[in-house]
Scaffold this motif. Structure first.
Motif, PDB file in Angstrom:
ATOM      1  N   VAL A   1      39.008  13.019  19.369  1.00  0.00           N
ATOM      2  CA  VAL A   1      37.990  12.468  18.968  1.00  0.00           C
ATOM      3  C   VAL A   1      37.394  13.021  17.877  1.00  0.00           C
ATOM      4  O   VAL A   1      36.997  12.406  16.462  1.00  0.00           O
ATOM      5  CB  VAL A   1      36.716  12.196  19.715  1.00  0.00           C
ATOM      6  N   GLY A   2      37.183  14.292  17.903  1.00  0.00           N
ATOM      7  CA  GLY A   2      37.126  15.040  16.580  1.00  0.00           C
ATOM      8  C   GLY A   2      37.409  14.980  15.249  1.00  0.00           C
ATOM      9  O   GLY A   2      37.422  15.245  13.957  1.00  0.00           O
TER      10      GLY A   2
ATOM     11  N   ALA B   1      34.806   7.025  10.692  1.00  0.00           N
ATOM     12  CA  ALA B   1      32.995   6.489  10.122  1.00  0.00           C
ATOM     13  C   ALA B   1      33.039   5.898   9.469  1.00  0.00           C
ATOM     14  O   ALA B   1      32.382   5.058   8.882  1.00  0.00           O
ATOM     15  CB  ALA B   1      32.107   8.126  10.599  1.00  0.00           C
ATOM     16  N   ARG B   2      34.118   6.876   8.400  1.00  0.00           N
ATOM     17  CA  ARG B   2      34.516   6.164   6.684  1.00  0.00           C
ATOM     18  C   ARG B   2      34.650   4.598   6.860  1.00  0.00           C
ATOM     19  O   ARG B   2      33.426   3.459   6.227  1.00  0.00           O
ATOM     20  CB  ARG B   2      35.091   6.404   6.492  1.00  0.00           C
ATOM     21  N   ALA B   3      36.075   4.488   8.505  1.00  0.00           N
ATOM     22  CA  ALA B   3      36.418   3.169   7.951  1.00  0.00           C
ATOM     23  C   ALA B   3      35.132   2.119   8.397  1.00  0.00           C
ATOM     24  O   ALA B   3      35.116   0.905   8.088  1.00  0.00           O
ATOM     25  CB  ALA B   3      37.539   2.869   8.984  1.00  0.00           C
ATOM     26  N   LEU B   4      34.013   2.494   9.265  1.00  0.00           N
ATOM     27  CA  LEU B   4      33.768   1.712   9.925  1.00  0.00           C
ATOM     28  C   LEU B   4      32.022   1.624   8.917  1.00  0.00           C
ATOM     29  O   LEU B   4      31.362   0.777   9.695  1.00  0.00           O
ATOM     30  CB  LEU B   4      32.952   2.165  11.011  1.00  0.00           C
ATOM     31  N   ASP B   5      31.464   2.467   7.614  1.00  0.00           N
ATOM     32  CA  ASP B   5      30.493   2.497   7.119  1.00  0.00           C
ATOM     33  C   ASP B   5      29.426   2.925   7.819  1.00  0.00           C
ATOM     34  O   ASP B   5      28.451   2.877   7.684  1.00  0.00           O
ATOM     35  CB  ASP B   5      30.398   1.208   6.500  1.00  0.00           C
ATOM     36  N   GLY B   6      30.167   4.421   8.795  1.00  0.00           N
ATOM     37  CA  GLY B   6      28.663   4.107   9.160  1.00  0.00           C
ATOM     38  C   GLY B   6      28.620   5.892   9.242  1.00  0.00           C
ATOM     39  O   GLY B   6      28.761   6.753  10.652  1.00  0.00           O
TER      40      GLY B   6
ATOM     41  N   ILE C   1      24.600  10.380  16.410  1.00  0.00           N
ATOM     42  CA  ILE C   1      25.196  10.376  17.407  1.00  0.00           C
ATOM     43  C   ILE C   1      26.056   9.620  17.800  1.00  0.00           C
ATOM     44  O   ILE C   1      26.290   9.832  19.350  1.00  0.00           O
ATOM     45  CB  ILE C   1      23.992   8.750  17.095  1.00  0.00           C
ATOM     46  N   ALA C   2      27.684   9.297  17.144  1.00  0.00           N
ATOM     47  CA  ALA C   2      28.513   8.802  17.911  1.00  0.00           C
ATOM     48  C   ALA C   2      29.565   9.864  18.316  1.00  0.00           C
ATOM     49  O   ALA C   2      29.423   9.920  19.413  1.00  0.00           O
ATOM     50  CB  ALA C   2      29.666   8.469  16.741  1.00  0.00           C
ATOM     51  N   PHE C   3      28.847  11.919  18.229  1.00  0.00           N
ATOM     52  CA  PHE C   3      29.089  12.794  18.465  1.00  0.00           C
ATOM     53  C   PHE C   3      28.136  13.128  19.517  1.00  0.00           C
ATOM     54  O   PHE C   3      28.212  13.627  20.997  1.00  0.00           O
ATOM     55  CB  PHE C   3      29.385  14.144  18.114  1.00  0.00           C
ATOM     56  N   GLY C   4      27.088  13.228  19.660  1.00  0.00           N
ATOM     57  CA  GLY C   4      25.702  13.982  20.737  1.00  0.00           C
ATOM     58  C   GLY C   4      25.606  12.615  21.812  1.00  0.00           C
ATOM     59  O   GLY C   4      25.463  13.544  22.578  1.00  0.00           O
ATOM     60  N   GLY C   5      25.702  10.965  21.111  1.00  0.00           N
ATOM     61  CA  GLY C   5      25.703  10.399  22.435  1.00  0.00           C
ATOM     62  C   GLY C   5      26.005  10.698  23.843  1.00  0.00           C
ATOM     63  O   GLY C   5      25.703  10.767  24.744  1.00  0.00           O
ATOM     64  N   PRO C   6      27.450  10.979  23.847  1.00  0.00           N
ATOM     65  CA  PRO C   6      27.778  10.507  24.808  1.00  0.00           C
ATOM     66  C   PRO C   6      28.091  12.043  25.371  1.00  0.00           C
ATOM     67  O   PRO C   6      28.114  12.016  26.988  1.00  0.00           O
ATOM     68  CB  PRO C   6      29.768  10.728  24.139  1.00  0.00           C
ATOM     69  N   PHE C   7      27.678  12.807  24.647  1.00  0.00           N
ATOM     70  CA  PHE C   7      27.125  14.509  25.797  1.00  0.00           C
ATOM     71  C   PHE C   7      25.741  13.953  26.543  1.00  0.00           C
ATOM     72  O   PHE C   7      25.680  14.219  27.465  1.00  0.00           O
ATOM     73  CB  PHE C   7      27.070  16.086  24.517  1.00  0.00           C
TER      74      PHE C   7
ATOM     75  N   THR D   1      32.215  -2.373  13.933  1.00  0.00           N
ATOM     76  CA  THR D   1      30.906  -1.526  13.527  1.00  0.00           C
ATOM     77  C   THR D   1      30.551  -0.231  13.678  1.00  0.00           C
ATOM     78  O   THR D   1      31.327   0.650  14.749  1.00  0.00           O
ATOM     79  CB  THR D   1      29.205  -2.468  13.987  1.00  0.00           C
ATOM     80  N   MET D   2      29.896   0.534  13.520  1.00  0.00           N
ATOM     81  CA  MET D   2      29.486   2.173  13.551  1.00  0.00           C
ATOM     82  C   MET D   2      28.614   1.587  15.128  1.00  0.00           C
ATOM     83  O   MET D   2      28.526   2.722  15.989  1.00  0.00           O
ATOM     84  CB  MET D   2      29.096   2.710  12.410  1.00  0.00           C
ATOM     85  N   GLY D   3      27.689   0.880  14.814  1.00  0.00           N
ATOM     86  CA  GLY D   3      26.862   0.938  16.126  1.00  0.00           C
ATOM     87  C   GLY D   3      27.194   0.627  17.997  1.00  0.00           C
ATOM     88  O   GLY D   3      27.540   0.980  18.569  1.00  0.00           O
ATOM     89  N   MET D   4      28.546  -0.535  17.433  1.00  0.00           N
ATOM     90  CA  MET D   4      29.026  -0.892  18.509  1.00  0.00           C
ATOM     91  C   MET D   4      30.115   0.643  18.944  1.00  0.00           C
ATOM     92  O   MET D   4      30.244   1.086  19.983  1.00  0.00           O
ATOM     93  CB  MET D   4      30.304  -1.655  17.952  1.00  0.00           C
ATOM     94  N   LEU D   5      30.662   1.155  18.300  1.00  0.00           N
ATOM     95  CA  LEU D   5      31.693   2.520  18.076  1.00  0.00           C
ATOM     96  C   LEU D   5      30.649   3.540  18.973  1.00  0.00           C
ATOM     97  O   LEU D   5      30.414   3.857  20.003  1.00  0.00           O
ATOM     98  CB  LEU D   5      31.668   2.918  16.973  1.00  0.00           C
ATOM     99  N   VAL D   6      29.452   3.831  18.816  1.00  0.00           N
ATOM    100  CA  VAL D   6      28.197   4.691  18.713  1.00  0.00           C
ATOM    101  C   VAL D   6      28.027   4.379  20.560  1.00  0.00           C
ATOM    102  O   VAL D   6      27.597   4.715  21.837  1.00  0.00           O
ATOM    103  CB  VAL D   6      27.231   4.900  18.318  1.00  0.00           C
ATOM    104  N   VAL D   7      28.022   2.888  20.483  1.00  0.00           N
ATOM    105  CA  VAL D   7      27.002   2.513  22.026  1.00  0.00           C
ATOM    106  C   VAL D   7      28.681   2.571  23.545  1.00  0.00           C
ATOM    107  O   VAL D   7      28.755   3.017  24.158  1.00  0.00           O
ATOM    108  CB  VAL D   7      27.998   0.752  21.791  1.00  0.00           C
ATOM    109  N   GLY D   8      29.498   1.779  22.633  1.00  0.00           N
ATOM    110  CA  GLY D   8      31.122   2.239  23.550  1.00  0.00           C
ATOM    111  C   GLY D   8      31.044   4.263  23.857  1.00  0.00           C
ATOM    112  O   GLY D   8      31.606   4.205  25.329  1.00  0.00           O
ATOM    113  N   ARG D   9      30.892   5.083  23.319  1.00  0.00           N
ATOM    114  CA  ARG D   9      31.382   6.260  23.063  1.00  0.00           C
ATOM    115  C   ARG D   9      29.858   6.706  24.316  1.00  0.00           C
ATOM    116  O   ARG D   9      30.390   7.555  25.332  1.00  0.00           O
ATOM    117  CB  ARG D   9      30.806   6.940  21.819  1.00  0.00           C
TER     118      ARG D   9
END
Length: 174
Positions: A41-42, A49-54, A60-66, A108-116
């Protein structure tokens, strides 16, 4: 005087004796897959994140899963203590896979964050349940060996995970 036949000590000290073989192979494979995801993922996240304009949600996409994983570890410990590790293990696996699918299909980046976050929660449930299963299924003298196998299961993903993720990002135009 009667002769006794003893099993070779090496077989008794093996993680691959017949009653443990499937569990050892499956557990080490599972740890390898979890490690591969964690390390890949790193490499992919900046491009995704750039592709999803996020980029604003990058942290949060990194820290949220932890954070979700820590909460899940606490819950999994209590769950394993009260009901055993089977349900937290399968729930964690289902959550991890659901999170992967959601994040992998995110538009969307929001969807990615929720998935993560779902994925991180599943990882937390799984990791504690896996250690409880080891404590219950493996004789104490093999605990060090299976934990060493888990540690070794991070080696190959650490070497190839970022490379594979980089190739996927580069060749799939993310």
């Amino acid at each position: 005087m009667t002769a006794t036949i003893e099993a070779p000590q090496a077989a008794a000290d093996s993680l691959l004796v017949s009653r443990l073989r499937a569990m050892t192979v499956g557990s080490v494979a599972l740890v390898s897959l979890l490690a591969f995801e964690a390390l890949a993922v790193g490499t992919a996240m900046p491009t995704v994140a750039r592709a999803l304009d996020g980029l604003a949600l990058y942290g949060i996409a990194f820290g949220g899963p932890f954070a979700a994983g820590v909460v899940a570890m606490v819950l999994s410990g209590a769950w394993c203590d009260s009901r055993g590790p089977r349900a937290p293990m399968w729930s964690g696996l289902a959550g991890f896979v659901a999170g992967l699918l959601l994040a992998g299909g995110a538009t969307t980046m929001g969807m990615l964050v929720v998935g993560r976050i779902v994925q991180g929660f599943g990882f937390g449930l799984l990791s504690v349940a896996l250690y409880v299963i080891v404590a219950q299924a493996y004789p104490e003298h093999l605990h060090r060996r299976i934990f060493a196998a888990f540690a070794a299961a991070w080696v190959v993903p650490s070497l190839v995970g970022p490379v594979v993720a980089g190739l996927v990002v580069e060749h799939f135009n993310l």
